[in-house]
Design a protein around this motif. Structure first.
Motif, PDB file in Angstrom:
ATOM      1  N   VAL A  13       0.843  -1.190   0.000  1.00 17.55           N
ATOM      2  CA  VAL A  13       0.000   0.000   0.000  1.00 17.55           C
ATOM      3  C   VAL A  13       0.880   1.242   0.000  1.00 17.55           C
ATOM      4  CG1 VAL A  13      -1.881  -1.163   1.221  1.00 17.55           C
ATOM      5  CG2 VAL A  13      -0.184   0.140   2.515  1.00 17.55           C
ATOM      6  N   GLN A  14       0.257   2.328  -0.402  1.00 15.13           N
ATOM      7  CA  GLN A  14       0.937   3.623  -0.393  1.00 15.13           C
ATOM      8  C   GLN A  14       0.728   4.264   0.983  1.00 15.13           C
ATOM      9  OE1 GLN A  14       2.060   3.864  -3.539  1.00 15.13           O
ATOM     10  NE2 GLN A  14       3.306   5.674  -3.229  1.00 15.13           N
ATOM     11  N   GLU A  15       1.773   4.933   1.449  1.00 15.35           N
ATOM     12  CA  GLU A  15       1.669   5.652   2.720  1.00 15.35           C
ATOM     13  C   GLU A  15       0.472   6.601   2.681  1.00 15.35           C
ATOM     14  OE1 GLU A  15       5.228   7.734   3.701  1.00 15.35           O
ATOM     15  OE2 GLU A  15       4.393   8.658   5.497  1.00 15.35           O
ATOM     16  N   GLY A  16      -0.330   6.568   3.723  1.00 13.92           N
ATOM     17  CA  GLY A  16      -1.503   7.430   3.796  1.00 13.92           C
ATOM     18  C   GLY A  16      -2.790   6.753   3.370  1.00 13.92           C
ATOM     19  N   ASP A  17      -2.671   5.668   2.588  1.00 11.20           N
ATOM     20  CA  ASP A  17      -3.859   4.925   2.186  1.00 11.20           C
ATOM     21  C   ASP A  17      -4.366   4.063   3.336  1.00 11.20           C
ATOM     22  OD1 ASP A  17      -2.947   4.224  -1.303  1.00 11.20           O
ATOM     23  OD2 ASP A  17      -3.659   6.043  -0.291  1.00 11.20           O
ATOM     24  N   ASN A  18      -5.583   3.570   3.173  1.00 10.30           N
ATOM     25  CA  ASN A  18      -6.113   2.608   4.143  1.00 10.30           C
ATOM     26  C   ASN A  18      -5.746   1.193   3.702  1.00 10.30           C
ATOM     27  OD1 ASN A  18      -7.302   4.747   5.488  1.00 10.30           O
ATOM     28  ND2 ASN A  18      -9.241   4.523   4.398  1.00 10.30           N
ATOM     29  N   SER A  19      -5.462   0.333   4.671  1.00 16.05           N
ATOM     30  CA  SER A  19      -5.117  -1.067   4.390  1.00 16.05           C
ATOM     31  C   SER A  19      -6.218  -1.969   4.934  1.00 16.05           C
ATOM     32  CB  SER A  19      -3.801  -1.444   5.079  1.00 16.05           C
ATOM     33  OG  SER A  19      -2.754  -0.595   4.696  1.00 16.05           O
ATOM     34  N   ILE A  20      -6.487  -3.025   4.195  1.00 21.04           N
ATOM     35  CA  ILE A  20      -7.450  -4.022   4.661  1.00 21.04           C
ATOM     36  C   ILE A  20      -6.810  -5.403   4.543  1.00 21.04           C
ATOM     37  CG2 ILE A  20      -9.716  -5.090   4.357  1.00 21.04           C
ATOM     38  CD1 ILE A  20     -10.663  -2.480   3.115  1.00 21.04           C
ATOM     39  N   ILE A  21      -6.701  -6.081   5.647  1.00 21.33           N
ATOM     40  CA  ILE A  21      -6.133  -7.427   5.682  1.00 21.33           C
ATOM     41  C   ILE A  21      -7.255  -8.386   6.074  1.00 21.33           C
ATOM     42  CG2 ILE A  21      -4.398  -8.927   6.736  1.00 21.33           C
ATOM     43  CD1 ILE A  21      -2.788  -6.351   7.335  1.00 21.33           C
ATOM     44  N   ASN A  22      -7.415  -9.434   5.289  1.00 23.46           N
ATOM     45  CA  ASN A  22      -8.539 -10.348   5.475  1.00 23.46           C
ATOM     46  C   ASN A  22      -8.099 -11.692   6.038  1.00 23.46           C
ATOM     47  OD1 ASN A  22     -10.695  -8.698   4.274  1.00 23.46           O
ATOM     48  ND2 ASN A  22      -9.463  -8.918   2.414  1.00 23.46           N
ATOM     49  N   CYS A  23      -9.035 -12.341   6.706  1.00 29.83           N
ATOM     50  CA  CYS A  23      -8.760 -13.619   7.353  1.00 29.83           C
ATOM     51  C   CYS A  23     -10.039 -14.460   7.354  1.00 29.83           C
ATOM     52  CB  CYS A  23      -8.281 -13.360   8.780  1.00 29.83           C
ATOM     53  SG  CYS A  23      -7.822 -14.809   9.706  1.00 29.83           S
ATOM     54  N   ALA A  24      -9.892 -15.748   7.101  1.00 27.97           N
ATOM     55  CA  ALA A  24     -11.033 -16.661   7.147  1.00 27.97           C
ATOM     56  C   ALA A  24     -10.740 -17.754   8.163  1.00 27.97           C
ATOM     57  CB  ALA A  24     -11.279 -17.270   5.773  1.00 27.97           C
ATOM     58  N   TYR A  25     -11.760 -18.205   8.852  1.00 32.59           N
ATOM     59  CA  TYR A  25     -11.587 -19.284   9.814  1.00 32.59           C
ATOM     60  C   TYR A  25     -12.588 -20.392   9.505  1.00 32.59           C
ATOM     61  CZ  TYR A  25     -15.520 -16.936  12.134  1.00 32.59           C
ATOM     62  OH  TYR A  25     -16.736 -16.359  12.408  1.00 32.59           O
ATOM     63  N   SER A  26     -12.269 -21.589   9.944  1.00 31.72           N
ATOM     64  CA  SER A  26     -13.082 -22.732   9.541  1.00 31.72           C
ATOM     65  C   SER A  26     -14.104 -23.171  10.591  1.00 31.72           C
ATOM     66  CB  SER A  26     -12.177 -23.924   9.212  1.00 31.72           C
ATOM     67  OG  SER A  26     -11.479 -24.360  10.373  1.00 31.72           O
ATOM     68  N   ASN A  27     -13.821 -22.894  11.865  1.00 27.99           N
ATOM     69  CA  ASN A  27     -14.688 -23.408  12.918  1.00 27.99           C
ATOM     70  C   ASN A  27     -15.758 -22.393  13.288  1.00 27.99           C
ATOM     71  OD1 ASN A  27     -15.862 -24.536  15.184  1.00 27.99           O
ATOM     72  ND2 ASN A  27     -13.940 -25.146  16.126  1.00 27.99           N
ATOM     73  N   SER A  28     -16.996 -22.678  12.943  1.00 30.91           N
ATOM     74  CA  SER A  28     -18.079 -21.743  13.214  1.00 30.91           C
ATOM     75  C   SER A  28     -18.311 -21.556  14.713  1.00 30.91           C
ATOM     76  CB  SER A  28     -19.369 -22.212  12.550  1.00 30.91           C
ATOM     77  OG  SER A  28     -19.716 -23.509  12.995  1.00 30.91           O
TER      78      SER A  28
END
Lengths: 109, 117
Positions: A13-28
């Motif tokens: 990402v560029q400095e100053g931008d917003n970052s979004i990091i995603n994660c998925a899990y298997s156990n409901s």
């Protein structure tokens, strides 16, 4: 078995931008989630947590969103700074913490 | 300062030579745990301890031993190290280990990078 995975191994990402990091899990049945930040040469550091009875939690420049329907959570970093460059892990708890492999966030000036 | 301290930070050894990695926490935490971190695999739990004299296997316990004689210390022992134990090791502690609250937040040491030749 239970697993936690991140969607992207790296994110630039560029400095100053917003970052979004995603994660998925298997156990409901997972009912507690933590995001960690790991800088080079250091151990993981706690950033923010969220319980399953919440959809959103905000910290300083960070927000965690939890979507239990699709078993997905994300970490949003506002106005990303060079000091945010690190590997980010999510962890899901059900009887014990299960960690994802991590997303490396690279912040460019 | 509240912290988890591991020693040594770096260690190069040879196959079969027994070694111990020490871990100490000053936060009066009941729960302590050892992880190994390998590229692409995330943190995998080796052993954990819910309290003094209470230890249990994690996901990858083969080739490792632990002990918890005192609340603050949780050493990791490799009786006969092998090259597949080359990894980055982390010790962690939390107030508790089984509750879905902030008491379950684990605090990590700085890591021990082990190479077994």
């Amino acid at each position: 078995g239970e697993s936690v995975g991140l969607h992207l191994p790296t994110l630039s990402v560029q400095e100053g931008d917003n970052s979004i990091i995603n994660c998925a899990y298997s156990n409901s049945a997972s009912d507690y989630f933590i995001w960690y930040k790991q800088e080079s040469g250091k151990g993981p550091q706690f950033i923010i947590d969220i319980r399953s009875n919440m959809d959103k939690r905000q910290g300083q420049r960070v927000t965690v969103l939890l979507n239990k329907t699709v078993k997905h959570l994300s970490l949003q970093i506002a106005a990303t700074q060079p000091g945010d460059s690190a590997v980010y892990f999510c962890a899901a708890f059900y009887n014990k913490l299960i960690f994802g492999a991590g997303t490396r966030l690279a912040v460019h000036p | 300062e509240a912290q988890v301290t591991q020693n040594p930070r770096y260690l190069i050894t040879v196959t079969g030579k027994k070694l111990t990695v020490t871990c100490s926490q000053n936060m009066n935490h009941e729960y302590m745990s050892w992880y190994r971190q390998d590229p692409g695999l995330g943190l995998r739990q080796i052993y954990y301890s819910m309290n003094v004299e209470v230890t249990d296997k994690g996901d990858v316990p083969e080739g490792y031993k632990v002990s918890r004689k005192e609340k603050r210390n949780f050493p990791l022992i490799l009786e006969s190290p092998s090259p597949n134990q080359t990894s980055l090791y982390f010790c962690a502690s939390s107030f508790r280990g089984h509750l879905t609250t902030g008491e379950n937040i684990q605090y990590f040491g700085a890591g021990t990078r082990l190479s077994v030749l």
